[in-house]
Design a protein around this motif. Sequence first.
Motif, mmCIF file in Angstrom:
data_model
loop_
_atom_site.group_PDB
_atom_site.id
_atom_site.type_symbol
_atom_site.label_atom_id
_atom_site.label_comp_id
_atom_site.label_asym_id
_atom_site.label_seq_id
_atom_site.Cartn_x
_atom_site.Cartn_y
_atom_site.Cartn_z
ATOM 1 N N LYS A 222 0.452 -1.448 0.374
ATOM 2 C CA LYS A 222 -0.102 -0.257 -0.025
ATOM 3 C C LYS A 222 0.674 1.088 0.072
ATOM 4 C CE LYS A 222 -3.577 -2.170 2.588
ATOM 5 N NZ LYS A 222 -4.505 -1.956 4.083
ATOM 6 N N PRO A 223 0.757 2.481 -0.371
ATOM 7 C CA PRO A 223 1.415 3.611 -0.618
ATOM 8 C C PRO A 223 1.982 3.585 1.239
ATOM 9 C CG PRO A 223 -0.750 3.549 -2.325
ATOM 10 C CD PRO A 223 -0.893 2.123 -1.515
ATOM 11 N N SER A 224 0.886 3.474 1.278
ATOM 12 C CA SER A 224 1.008 4.078 3.434
ATOM 13 C C SER A 224 2.230 3.218 4.008
ATOM 14 C CB SER A 224 -0.092 3.710 4.465
ATOM 15 O OG SER A 224 -0.581 2.833 3.978
ATOM 16 N N MET A 225 2.644 2.159 3.127
ATOM 17 C CA MET A 225 3.395 1.068 3.898
ATOM 18 C C MET A 225 4.980 1.249 3.493
ATOM 19 S SD MET A 225 1.367 -1.604 3.449
ATOM 20 C CE MET A 225 1.714 -3.621 4.626
ATOM 21 N N ARG A 226 5.425 1.315 3.857
ATOM 22 C CA ARG A 226 7.542 0.592 3.659
ATOM 23 C C ARG A 226 8.683 0.425 4.314
ATOM 24 N NH1 ARG A 226 9.882 6.535 2.469
ATOM 25 N NH2 ARG A 226 12.020 5.703 0.574
ATOM 26 N N GLU A 227 9.474 -0.751 3.248
ATOM 27 C CA GLU A 227 10.063 -1.328 3.707
ATOM 28 C C GLU A 227 11.731 -0.920 3.654
ATOM 29 O OE1 GLU A 227 8.490 -5.753 3.666
ATOM 30 O OE2 GLU A 227 9.235 -4.867 1.758
ATOM 31 N N SER A 228 11.753 0.451 3.020
ATOM 32 C CA SER A 228 13.275 0.561 2.890
ATOM 33 C C SER A 228 12.957 2.656 2.880
ATOM 34 C CB SER A 228 13.829 0.321 0.856
ATOM 35 O OG SER A 228 12.700 1.127 -0.215
ATOM 36 N N ASP A 229 14.566 2.736 3.347
ATOM 37 C CA ASP A 229 14.014 4.396 2.933
ATOM 38 C C ASP A 229 14.194 5.222 1.213
ATOM 39 O OD1 ASP A 229 17.242 3.976 3.018
ATOM 40 O OD2 ASP A 229 17.289 4.867 4.622
ATOM 41 N N ASP A 230 14.800 6.798 1.436
ATOM 42 C CA ASP A 230 14.881 7.493 0.600
ATOM 43 C C ASP A 230 15.968 6.571 0.249
ATOM 44 O OD1 ASP A 230 12.405 8.675 0.376
ATOM 45 O OD2 ASP A 230 12.735 10.468 1.192
ATOM 46 N N GLU A 231 16.958 6.721 0.655
ATOM 47 C CA GLU A 231 19.009 6.153 0.677
ATOM 48 C C GLU A 231 18.884 5.007 -0.021
ATOM 49 O OE1 GLU A 231 22.829 6.312 2.014
ATOM 50 O OE2 GLU A 231 21.353 6.849 3.326
ATOM 51 N N ALA A 232 17.777 3.952 -0.029
ATOM 52 C CA ALA A 232 17.863 2.816 -0.548
ATOM 53 C C ALA A 232 17.536 2.731 -2.106
ATOM 54 C CB ALA A 232 16.997 1.491 -0.168
ATOM 55 N N VAL A 233 16.632 3.648 -2.669
ATOM 56 C CA VAL A 233 15.868 4.092 -3.812
ATOM 57 C C VAL A 233 16.835 5.044 -4.544
ATOM 58 C CG1 VAL A 233 13.508 5.110 -4.441
ATOM 59 C CG2 VAL A 233 14.013 3.755 -2.884
ATOM 60 N N SER A 234 17.428 5.643 -3.703
ATOM 61 C CA SER A 234 18.489 6.495 -4.747
ATOM 62 C C SER A 234 19.817 5.933 -4.533
ATOM 63 C CB SER A 234 18.734 7.996 -3.362
ATOM 64 O OG SER A 234 17.782 8.352 -3.064
ATOM 65 N N ARG A 235 20.131 5.629 -3.842
ATOM 66 C CA ARG A 235 21.751 4.262 -4.280
ATOM 67 C C ARG A 235 21.047 3.435 -6.036
ATOM 68 N NH1 ARG A 235 24.609 1.850 0.329
ATOM 69 N NH2 ARG A 235 26.226 1.969 -1.412
ATOM 70 N N ALA A 236 20.341 2.981 -5.638
ATOM 71 C CA ALA A 236 20.104 1.504 -6.023
ATOM 72 C C ALA A 236 18.902 1.975 -7.979
ATOM 73 C CB ALA A 236 19.030 0.368 -5.511
ATOM 74 N N ASN A 237 19.667 0.882 -8.569
ATOM 75 C CA ASN A 237 19.196 1.058 -10.166
ATOM 76 C C ASN A 237 18.268 0.202 -9.487
ATOM 77 O OD1 ASN A 237 20.839 2.400 -11.294
ATOM 78 N ND2 ASN A 237 21.894 0.749 -11.696
ATOM 79 N N VAL A 238 16.642 0.214 -10.236
ATOM 80 C CA VAL A 238 15.238 0.479 -9.546
ATOM 81 C C VAL A 238 14.258 -0.684 -10.711
ATOM 82 C CG1 VAL A 238 13.056 1.005 -8.779
ATOM 83 C CG2 VAL A 238 15.008 1.963 -8.143
ATOM 84 N N PHE A 239 13.655 -1.353 -10.336
ATOM 85 C CA PHE A 239 13.094 -2.077 -10.984
ATOM 86 C C PHE A 239 12.102 -3.303 -10.406
ATOM 87 C CE2 PHE A 239 17.828 -2.920 -11.907
ATOM 88 C CZ PHE A 239 17.624 -2.343 -13.915
ATOM 89 N N VAL A 240 10.501 -3.039 -11.057
ATOM 90 C CA VAL A 240 9.574 -3.167 -10.542
ATOM 91 C C VAL A 240 8.971 -4.328 -11.789
ATOM 92 C CG1 VAL A 240 9.038 -1.218 -9.859
ATOM 93 C CG2 VAL A 240 8.392 -1.707 -12.454
#
Length: 313
Positions: A222-240
């Motif tokens: 859900k949009p209200s849930m989170r398992e990682s912080d902003d830095e994880a998303v910023s450092r990584a190459n993101v795939f979905v």
Amino acid sequence: MLVLDAAQTRAALPWDRLVEALGDMFANGCVMPVRHHHGVEVPGEPDATLLLMPAWQPGAYIGVKMVSVFPGNQTRGLPAIYGSYLLSSGKTGELLAIIDGGELTARRTAAASAFAARYLARQDASRLLMVGTGRLSTNLIEAYASVRPIRQVAIWGRDPKKAEATAHELDLQGVEVSVASDLETAAREADIVSCATLSTEPLIRGDWLKSGAHLDLIGAFKPSMRESDDEAVSRANVFVDTREGALSEGGDIVQPLRAGVITEDAIRADLFELARGKHPGRTAPDEITLFKSVGAALEDLAGAVLAFEASRA
């Protein structure tokens, strides 16, 4: 008509064949309408929810997963969630099979992460950290071990006793399984970090991820849930798994997007593009990769067709 209970569904979906089936379905595609959410009034109790997730291959198969969520069941000692998958002929509409929805969902979810790992985790990834102790955790560990040479597994949970119970459930040849007491230390050592929790706050910090690590995020649906912080998303190459799902439902993507930490262009590819060879996935051994999964009806259909055809054979 075929009816498969949980054990029969599990037996019909071995990891190697299920991962391949998902890859084929993402490569070839199917019709996948938006899932239906319906509120259901339960007198004297919290409202229930009925979820309907259809998908079909024209002329071949039609499938729909039906999931009911009844919060009031906790007072009766019953599971809050029940699910079944109905598979029909795409030529005649004849109902072919009723498949256990819980087992199908757990295995196809883990198989999707394993399929992504074929492209995103290092070939020599051998240390896995499993964050979470729910039903998905053992499935994820087994699925990852089917595509990468996993030799060490650490399991972390808020309740150490549940982590120990999960560790005892595993029976993987040549794999050392332990319970992680310190999440940061375990994350810093892991080649693959897989999260399947109901957390609303980040558990994994980006600065914990070592060079070449792969982060797999499954639980925050859900949009209200989170398992990682902003830095994880910023450092990584993101795939979905699917762009539409990740951009509308996955809190690990939605929240940093809303905050301006990343843009939609940060998503390098989804599973359709990986399966079709439009993106190679990991391109360097020191690259940090992140895979966000929210699930898709396509995955259920792939698993249901495999279970039906394997059982019929």
